[in-house]
Design a protein around this motif. Structure first.
Motif, PDB file in Angstrom:
ATOM      1  N   ILE A   1       0.838  -1.200   0.000  1.00 50.65           N
ATOM      2  CA  ILE A   1       0.000   0.000   0.000  1.00 50.65           C
ATOM      3  C   ILE A   1       0.874   1.253   0.000  1.00 50.65           C
ATOM      4  O   ILE A   1       0.622   2.214  -0.734  1.00 50.65           O
ATOM      5  CB  ILE A   1      -0.931  -0.018   1.228  1.00 50.65           C
ATOM      6  CG1 ILE A   1      -1.960  -1.133   1.037  1.00 50.65           C
ATOM      7  CG2 ILE A   1      -1.621   1.312   1.413  1.00 50.65           C
ATOM      8  CD1 ILE A   1      -2.766  -1.432   2.255  1.00 50.65           C
ATOM      9  N   LEU A   2       1.947   1.214   0.792  1.00 52.51           N
ATOM     10  CA  LEU A   2       2.860   2.367   0.834  1.00 52.51           C
ATOM     11  C   LEU A   2       3.503   2.602  -0.525  1.00 52.51           C
ATOM     12  O   LEU A   2       3.592   3.743  -1.001  1.00 52.51           O
ATOM     13  CB  LEU A   2       3.949   2.127   1.875  1.00 52.51           C
ATOM     14  CG  LEU A   2       3.552   2.342   3.328  1.00 52.51           C
ATOM     15  CD1 LEU A   2       4.716   2.025   4.234  1.00 52.51           C
ATOM     16  CD2 LEU A   2       3.087   3.778   3.536  1.00 52.51           C
TER      17      LEU A   2
ATOM     18  N   ALA B   1       3.259   5.744  -2.943  1.00 52.64           N
ATOM     19  CA  ALA B   1       4.458   6.454  -3.397  1.00 52.64           C
ATOM     20  C   ALA B   1       4.432   6.635  -4.906  1.00 52.64           C
ATOM     21  O   ALA B   1       4.771   7.707  -5.429  1.00 52.64           O
ATOM     22  CB  ALA B   1       5.698   5.685  -2.972  1.00 52.64           C
ATOM     23  N   LEU B   2       4.000   5.592  -5.623  1.00 55.31           N
ATOM     24  CA  LEU B   2       3.946   5.697  -7.085  1.00 55.31           C
ATOM     25  C   LEU B   2       2.981   6.799  -7.509  1.00 55.31           C
ATOM     26  O   LEU B   2       3.265   7.595  -8.407  1.00 55.31           O
ATOM     27  CB  LEU B   2       3.525   4.357  -7.692  1.00 55.31           C
ATOM     28  CG  LEU B   2       4.586   3.259  -7.651  1.00 55.31           C
ATOM     29  CD1 LEU B   2       4.007   1.943  -8.128  1.00 55.31           C
ATOM     30  CD2 LEU B   2       5.783   3.643  -8.512  1.00 55.31           C
ATOM     31  N   PHE B   3       1.833   6.857  -6.853  1.00 52.94           N
ATOM     32  CA  PHE B   3       0.871   7.912  -7.185  1.00 52.94           C
ATOM     33  C   PHE B   3       1.442   9.273  -6.857  1.00 52.94           C
ATOM     34  O   PHE B   3       1.306  10.233  -7.597  1.00 52.94           O
ATOM     35  CB  PHE B   3      -0.437   7.695  -6.421  1.00 52.94           C
ATOM     36  CG  PHE B   3      -1.395   6.840  -7.170  1.00 52.94           C
ATOM     37  CD1 PHE B   3      -2.146   7.372  -8.216  1.00 52.94           C
ATOM     38  CD2 PHE B   3      -1.553   5.509  -6.860  1.00 52.94           C
ATOM     39  CE1 PHE B   3      -3.020   6.581  -8.920  1.00 52.94           C
ATOM     40  CE2 PHE B   3      -2.417   4.714  -7.552  1.00 52.94           C
ATOM     41  CZ  PHE B   3      -3.162   5.248  -8.590  1.00 52.94           C
TER      42      PHE B   3
ATOM     43  N   VAL C   1       3.308   8.701 -11.242  1.00 52.35           N
ATOM     44  CA  VAL C   1       3.302   7.672 -12.275  1.00 52.35           C
ATOM     45  C   VAL C   1       2.162   6.688 -12.072  1.00 52.35           C
ATOM     46  O   VAL C   1       2.133   5.626 -12.656  1.00 52.35           O
ATOM     47  CB  VAL C   1       4.647   6.897 -12.307  1.00 52.35           C
ATOM     48  CG1 VAL C   1       5.726   7.751 -12.910  1.00 52.35           C
ATOM     49  CG2 VAL C   1       5.002   6.392 -10.943  1.00 52.35           C
ATOM     50  N   GLY C   2       1.207   7.044 -11.197  1.00 50.66           N
ATOM     51  CA  GLY C   2       0.036   6.189 -11.030  1.00 50.66           C
ATOM     52  C   GLY C   2      -0.801   6.249 -12.294  1.00 50.66           C
ATOM     53  O   GLY C   2      -0.520   7.032 -13.206  1.00 50.66           O
ATOM     54  N   PHE C   3      -1.836   5.415 -12.373  1.00 50.86           N
ATOM     55  CA  PHE C   3      -2.594   5.447 -13.616  1.00 50.86           C
ATOM     56  C   PHE C   3      -3.458   6.703 -13.693  1.00 50.86           C
ATOM     57  O   PHE C   3      -3.782   7.319 -12.679  1.00 50.86           O
ATOM     58  CB  PHE C   3      -3.399   4.169 -13.831  1.00 50.86           C
ATOM     59  CG  PHE C   3      -4.046   3.641 -12.604  1.00 50.86           C
ATOM     60  CD1 PHE C   3      -3.343   2.827 -11.722  1.00 50.86           C
ATOM     61  CD2 PHE C   3      -5.352   3.950 -12.312  1.00 50.86           C
ATOM     62  CE1 PHE C   3      -3.940   2.336 -10.600  1.00 50.86           C
ATOM     63  CE2 PHE C   3      -5.947   3.457 -11.184  1.00 50.86           C
ATOM     64  CZ  PHE C   3      -5.248   2.655 -10.318  1.00 50.86           C
TER      65      PHE C   3
ATOM     66  N   GLY D   1      -2.980   7.298  -1.937  1.00 52.15           N
ATOM     67  CA  GLY D   1      -1.827   8.026  -2.472  1.00 52.15           C
ATOM     68  C   GLY D   1      -2.272   9.071  -3.469  1.00 52.15           C
ATOM     69  O   GLY D   1      -1.746  10.197  -3.519  1.00 52.15           O
ATOM     70  N   ASN D   2      -3.276   8.713  -4.258  1.00 48.12           N
ATOM     71  CA  ASN D   2      -3.767   9.631  -5.278  1.00 48.12           C
ATOM     72  C   ASN D   2      -4.398  10.871  -4.662  1.00 48.12           C
ATOM     73  O   ASN D   2      -4.199  11.989  -5.139  1.00 48.12           O
ATOM     74  CB  ASN D   2      -4.789   8.895  -6.157  1.00 48.12           C
ATOM     75  CG  ASN D   2      -5.196   9.723  -7.348  1.00 48.12           C
ATOM     76  OD1 ASN D   2      -4.372  10.435  -7.912  1.00 48.12           O
ATOM     77  ND2 ASN D   2      -6.458   9.657  -7.714  1.00 48.12           N
TER      78      ASN D   2
END
Lengths: 383, 477, 314
Positions: free
Chosen positions: C238-239, C243-245, C249-251, C260-261
């Motif tokens: 989940i972390l 972090a990606l969001f 670079v999230g969708f 995260g978003n």
């Protein structure tokens, strides 16, 4: 003498010592080194020796649980072939096919066909006829399985023998009833089937392990120190159970242990091992009355006897067993032997028949039993 | 015979998920001076728990000594631990006070373990620390408990430096009338060969030099350590419990100050430290006394470089380093081969003759008992069911369990003997049988056994049995 | 016939009962640790929210509800503080944070579960082969594992998302690629020790094939550390996803309900605005949602590790 059941010739098992950068083989542990074993139908053979002498490895190699480095194993061999092949392998100087004579080549081929290790079909048959009971009753049962599943496993894989000599797979209630009968014979009851191994005492676990081993009615059972983790009162129970089962199911036992008292109580013949070699083979009574090999003598005298009024003269061996990775040259016992001479450090003694049914591997065997040779105060060649 | 250690009604329990394991129900025995007492019994009968209870090594939780006494001299080793148990049971837990009591107990007990009572374990490999050399580990117990002696020898040696040097250069030496004299006497008697004597001489001189360089510091140290020793002696001899408590507090305070790691680091830095040098010399002579070949090489080796028999010799030398009053050997030969076992047992007997320490030998092997012990206690399910002189017990066993046990051993010397078995299993000690704990397996059981716990009865001199058959009220059937 | 059937069913019942007793004991040991129990309760609460939350809220469970205006006021790009109508407030672009946080529970937990379980399955499979077979096969598997472990996981995931496409499926795949090597290592170590135990040899002596031995004896006895690792990794996934969001670079699409978003929206839009401290709830609330879950998962994992440690089972 009855029929030969197991005939192993020239068994060797070397464990490589890996090390260095890319896992190179630095040397070998000579766990079993050129051992010949004959086991007759219906007898109990005791295999005795100290820890690290290779007795457990020999047991595992005899059951093909560990792949031997060299050697052949005949199971239920026809006399003519096995005798000839044994002779041949004992005298064989080379392993290269090109250097063999024509007759020898033929015999080697025959041996390969009969050899349990090389012939797959024979190997499969062999597996159904042999079983093993381990020393440690704690680790020999899967902790996450119910007792009934533990005992059922070999039956599910191999089936049970029927009266016409074939094997039948059973399952469901038939299997459960079979297991119930089995467990009753071991002195446990049905309730025990639905429990986990950790709920049992050592003796009970060993009974379960025996039930698992004999559930497929093997002909040959290797007992690898089956009682050395148990208390004496339980040990006596297990020994008498084993004796009863042997008579009932006509099994042949190889009884591996370091406890000579147990060997004396159960076995017909004894094989004594030291550092990967067989040093003495004899009928039990004879061995205990007149041990020939100096090692056997020391071993026998070292056992504490539960009788405070008996004064024994203990032959206390000096030093420890040398490492099997680097065994002494010549006779492997010469570093601790009080009879050792120059020849012992150079030449390896052959296993010879000293008197009827009693063989030993010692250069001075005859002198020692006739009392001509007197022991030195301390070993000459200690390491 | 003078009793060195007296155990009375010792009771130990383990509190686990399934319930309370009554591991020791009521164990009483005493060990005479210079005696070898064997405790024999099957797995789970409580023989090791007895040893661990005496040395207070029972892990808590889940185990606890809940009652009884262990008397060493005039001191009851279990007194404070019983107080702790009482606190917990009454739920009167005052954390700060309890913490202090428990910590003091633990700290003071460090002076008992290894000095007055020491222990040998079954697995010598596991009993030694793999990252220290043999020398470090032997010297550790010497430096912890025996500083007085080491310093006295050094002091005397620094006074007789010139004579020692003359001795090293080949001259004769007269025997002094102190610790150093005893040592030199011992060296002359026991040292193996010229090289070994030379090693002793070199280290003595080196240590004496170190001592005389910082005379004042070491004199001070010696004074302190003599005080400490006197305190310990008073602890064991003083009959008054209140004074004992006072001394325990003082000892605890002192041992709190000893920072072993710091101490050893300082010493390592100071290579000329006489204590360290003398510790090495003592370790060397201890290794010689346990018949280790090449003791000089063994001093510098790590445990994994030695075989099981050698390691057991090292642990024995550690246990005997401070001439303890009692040595507890918990299955010392079980992990060893028979030929090595014979060596170790012979060594233990010889050392016992030489030093005169009392030994409690715990084993499951009646053969070992027969060969080593003077007296035997047979344990079953947390009780001592029979106790007698060793010859008496084997010739004339009384308790049905002892009889069964003796009959179930396979014998090398008696081939025609048929093995008899004791039916059934060792009882579960969470719900032990009522009355006599052996009654479900006993062939002579009668009604009284099922209800009433038998008490210890003396059937002949020094031979006691816990069995209703001998209570005189019922004829043996 | 009926008698037989009866006995069969009662036998089954006995077997089930025995297994249940053993589970009950484990559960008792677990509940002895209050902290682990609290962790478990919070995790269960999150699960309930993930399952029933979106149903109760109604609307599209894969999309946050957006408010362009509220009661006639234009709120599109002005975050509203927590109030009676928006319990957690709204963030930029008019997204309702409460709505988002609840819906995000489902997506986050689902993705984490898929990633961790697939990783565990792949890892168990490869690890048991590497451990039991050994030899060249084992060596190759372990070296490949090492290679994957040596690349920083976040970088690997970003590369994956950028090269392929920025969709949910690719993200799940990327995370699985990051996660399997750890499990392979753990399982191999376990298998190596279990392999030496006597019951495995007994099974071989009984003529059991390698596949059977591995499935029946080796995997059941080496899988427990995996359970612990799964519960600890759950939070890590989940972390990482957050972090990606956060790194952008999230969708695609701000509407995605993902913790995260939600944070990422706030940070993106507030870059020109004086201080994010003016709109603290846009960041703190979703961050708290992550924090509480991850901490509880870790507490639960610690508790699990303790009960599977045989030394503590007394």
């Amino acid at each position: 003498m009855s029929k030969v059941l197991i005939d192993a010739v020239g068994l060797r098992k070397y464990f490589p010592i890996k090390g260095g950068v890319a896992g190179r083989t630095l040397g070998y542990v000579y766990a079993v080194d050129d051992v010949n074993v004959k086991i007759y139908k219906g007898e109990t053979v005791g295999l005795v020796g100290e820890s690290g002498c290779g007795k457990t490895t020999l047991g595992r190699v005899l059951l093909d649980l560990a792949e031997p480095t060299a050697g052949v194993l005949f199971y239920n061999p026809e006399d003519s072939v096995s005798n000839k092949v044994s002779e041949l392998y004992k005298n064989l100087k080379t392993n290269k096919p090109s250097e063999l004579k024509k007759e020898e080549k033929k015999l080697v081929e025959e041996a390969k066909k009969a050899d349990v290790y090389r012939n797959k079909k024979r190997n499969r048959e062999f597996r159904k006829k042999v079983q093993i009971v381990f020393q440690d009753p704690v680790s020999s049962l899967d902790p996450r399985m119910l007792i009934k599943d533990i005992i059922a496993e070999p039956i599910i894989i191999n089936g049970v023998p029927t009266e016409d000599g074939k094997r039948k797979k059973i399952k469901g209630d038939e299997l459960l009833n079979y297991i119930k009968e089995m467990i009753g014979e071991m002195g446990l009851n049905e309730d025990h089937l639905f429990r986990f191994p950790h709920e049992f005492s050592g003796g009970q676990r060993q009974r379960i392990a025996i039930a698992r081993a004999i559930s497929i009615r093997p002909e040959f059972l290797v007992l690898d120190e089956p009682t050395s983790a148990l208390d004496v009162s339980v040990q006596a129970q297990i020994l008498s159970l084993l004796e009863h089962l042997q008579q009932k199911y006509e099994m042949t036992y190889l009884f591996i242990t370091h406890n000579l008292a147990v060997i004396r109580a159960v076995s017909d013949r004894v094989i004594v091992m030291y550092l990967g070699k067989v040093v003495e083979v004899s009928r039990t009574d004879d061995l205990f009355a007149n041990p020939i090999h100096p090692y056997t003598q020391a071993l026998l005298s070292a056992i504490p006897v539960p009788d405070p009024e008996r004064k024994r003269n203990i032959v206390v061996l000096s030093g420890d067993v040398p490492s099997p990775a680097n065994p002494p040259a010549g006779c492997r016992f010469h570093t601790r032997c009080r009879f050792a001479e120059e020849i012992c450090t150079k030449e390896e003694p052959k296993l010879e028949e000293i008197k009827e049914g009693h063989t030993a591997a010692c250069h001075f065997a005859r002198e020692i039993i006739s009392g001509q040779k007197k022991p030195a105060e301390a070993p000459k060649f200690s390491n | 015979m003078e009793d060195v250690l007296v155990v009375k009604n010792l009771k130990t329990q383990f509190f686990i998920y399934e319930g309370v394991v009554k591991a020791l129900e009521d164990v009483s025995f005493s060990v005479g001076k210079g005696e070898v007492l064997g405790i024999v019994g099957e797995t789970g009968c409580g023989k090791s728990v007895t040893a661990y209870s005496i040395t207070r090594l029972i892990p808590d939780p889940p185990g606890r000594v809940v009652g009884g006494e262990v008397r060493l001299g005039n001191l009851d080793l279990m007194r404070n631990i019983k107080d702790e148990a009482r606190f917990v049971q009454k739920k009167r837990i005052k954390i700060k006070h309890n913490y202090r009591v428990i910590r003091n107990n633990e700290l003071f007990f460090n002076t008992i373990r290894g000095k007055y009572i020491s222990m040998i374990f079954q697995e010598p490999m596991a009993a030694l620390n793999p990252v220290y050399t043999v020398e470090d580990q032997i010297a550790e117990t010497l430096l912890l408990h025996n500083r007085t002696r080491l310093l006295k020898i050094m002091k005397s040696a620094s006074g007789h430096l010139s004579e020692l040097e003359k001795w090293r250069d080949g001259g004769e030496i007269e025997i002094f009338d102190d610790e150093l004299g005893e040592e030199i006497d011992k060296i002359k008697k026991t040292a193996r060969g010229v090289e070994s004597i030379r090693f002793h001489q070199d280290l003595l001189i080196e240590g004496a030099n170190g001592f005389s360089k910082k005379m004042q510091k070491y004199e001070e140290m010696l004074k302190k350590s003599i005080e400490h020793d006197e305190l310990e002696d008073r602890l064991l001899t003083d009959p008054n419990p209140t004074t004992q408590q006072e001394i325990i507090k003082r000892l605890a305070k002192e041992s709190k100050k000893v920072n072993l790691i710091k101490m050893s680091k300082q010493m390592k830095r100071n290579k000329k430290d006489p204590l360290l040098i003398e510790g090495r010399r003592e370790s060397f002579s201890l290794l010689e006394s346990v018949d280790i070949p090449n003791p000089r090489g063994v001093l510098k080796s790590y445990p994994h470089e030695l075989s099981g028999g050698m390691l057991q010799r090292v642990t024995i030398s550690i246990a005997l380093a401070n001439n303890p009053k009692v040595l507890i050997a918990d299955e010392p030969t079980t992990a060893l081969d028979v030929t090595v076992q014979a060596q170790i047992l012979k060594l233990l007997r010889d050392l016992q003759d030489a030093i005169g320490t009392s030994i409690i030998l715990i084993t499951h092997d009646l053969g070992v008992i027969a060969e080593t012990c003077n007296r035997v206690a047979v344990m079953y399910a947390g009780n001592i069911v029979e106790m007698a002189e060793v010859k008496e017990l084997f010739r004339n066993p009384k308790h049905p369990y002892t009889i069964g046990l003796l009959q179930s051993i396979p014998r090398v010397d008696d081939p025609n003997k048929t093995l008899k078995t004791i039916p059934g299993n060792v009882p579960n000690l969470i719900n032990p049988p009522q009355g006599c704990r052996f009654h479900p397996r006993c062939p002579f059981v009668f009604d009284r056994c099922r209800v009433e716990k038998p008490v210890s009865i003396e059937v002949s001199k020094g031979h006691t049995v816990e069995c209703h058959l001998f209570s005189g009220k019922v004829n043996a059937e | 016939m009926t008698a037989n059937a009866n006995s069969a069913s009662s036998n089954l019942a006995r077997a089930v009962r025995t297994r249940f007793q053993s589970f009950a004991k484990t559960f008792y040991f677990y509940t002895r640790s209050p902290i682990a129990t609290i962790g478990l309760i919070i995790v269960l609460f999150y699960l309930l929210v993930a399952i029933f939350g979106p149903i109760i809220l109604g609307g599209d469970p894969w999309r946050m509800t957006q408010y362009l205006s509220f009661h006639g006021h234009y709120i599109y790009n002005v975050p509203q503080p927590p109030s009676r109508y928006f319990p957690f407030g709204t963030t930029f672009e008019g997204y309702d944070i409460f709505n988002g946080v609840v819906k995000a529970a489902r997506i986050d937990i689902m993705v984490a579960a898929i990633v961790v379980l697939s990783g565990a399955i792949v890892g168990t499979f490869l690890g048991s082969i590497a451990g039991y077979k050994g030899g060249l096969t084992g060596e190759v598997i372990m070296r490949v594992t090492d290679i994957f472990l040596s690349i920083p996981s976040l970088v690997l995931a970003i590369a994956f998302l950028v090269i392929f496409s920025r969709t949910l499926n690719v993200m799940v795949l990327a995370l699985i690629v990051i996660w399997w090597p750890t499990y392979t290592r753990i399982v191999r170590g376990q298998v190596l020790s279990v392999r030496e135990l006597k019951y495995v040899e007994a099974s071989v002596a009984a003529g059991s094939s390698s596949v059977r031995t591995v499935l029946k004896h080796i995997i059941p006895n080496s899988i427990y550390p995996i359970f612990v690792q799964v519960s600890l990794d759950f939070g890590n996934v989940i972390l990482t996803m957050a972090a990606l969001f956060f790194l952008g670079v999230g969708f695609a699409g701000y509407w995605t309900p993902e913790w995260g978003n939600i944070i990422s929206i706030a940070t993106t839009f507030s870059s020109g605005i004086p201080a994010i401290t003016d709109y603290w709830w846009t960041v703190v609330i979703p961050a708290l949602a992550i924090l509480i879950l991850v901490v509880s998962l870790n507490l639960m994992g610690d508790g699990l590790r303790d009960v599977t440690d045989p030394r503590l089972r007394r």
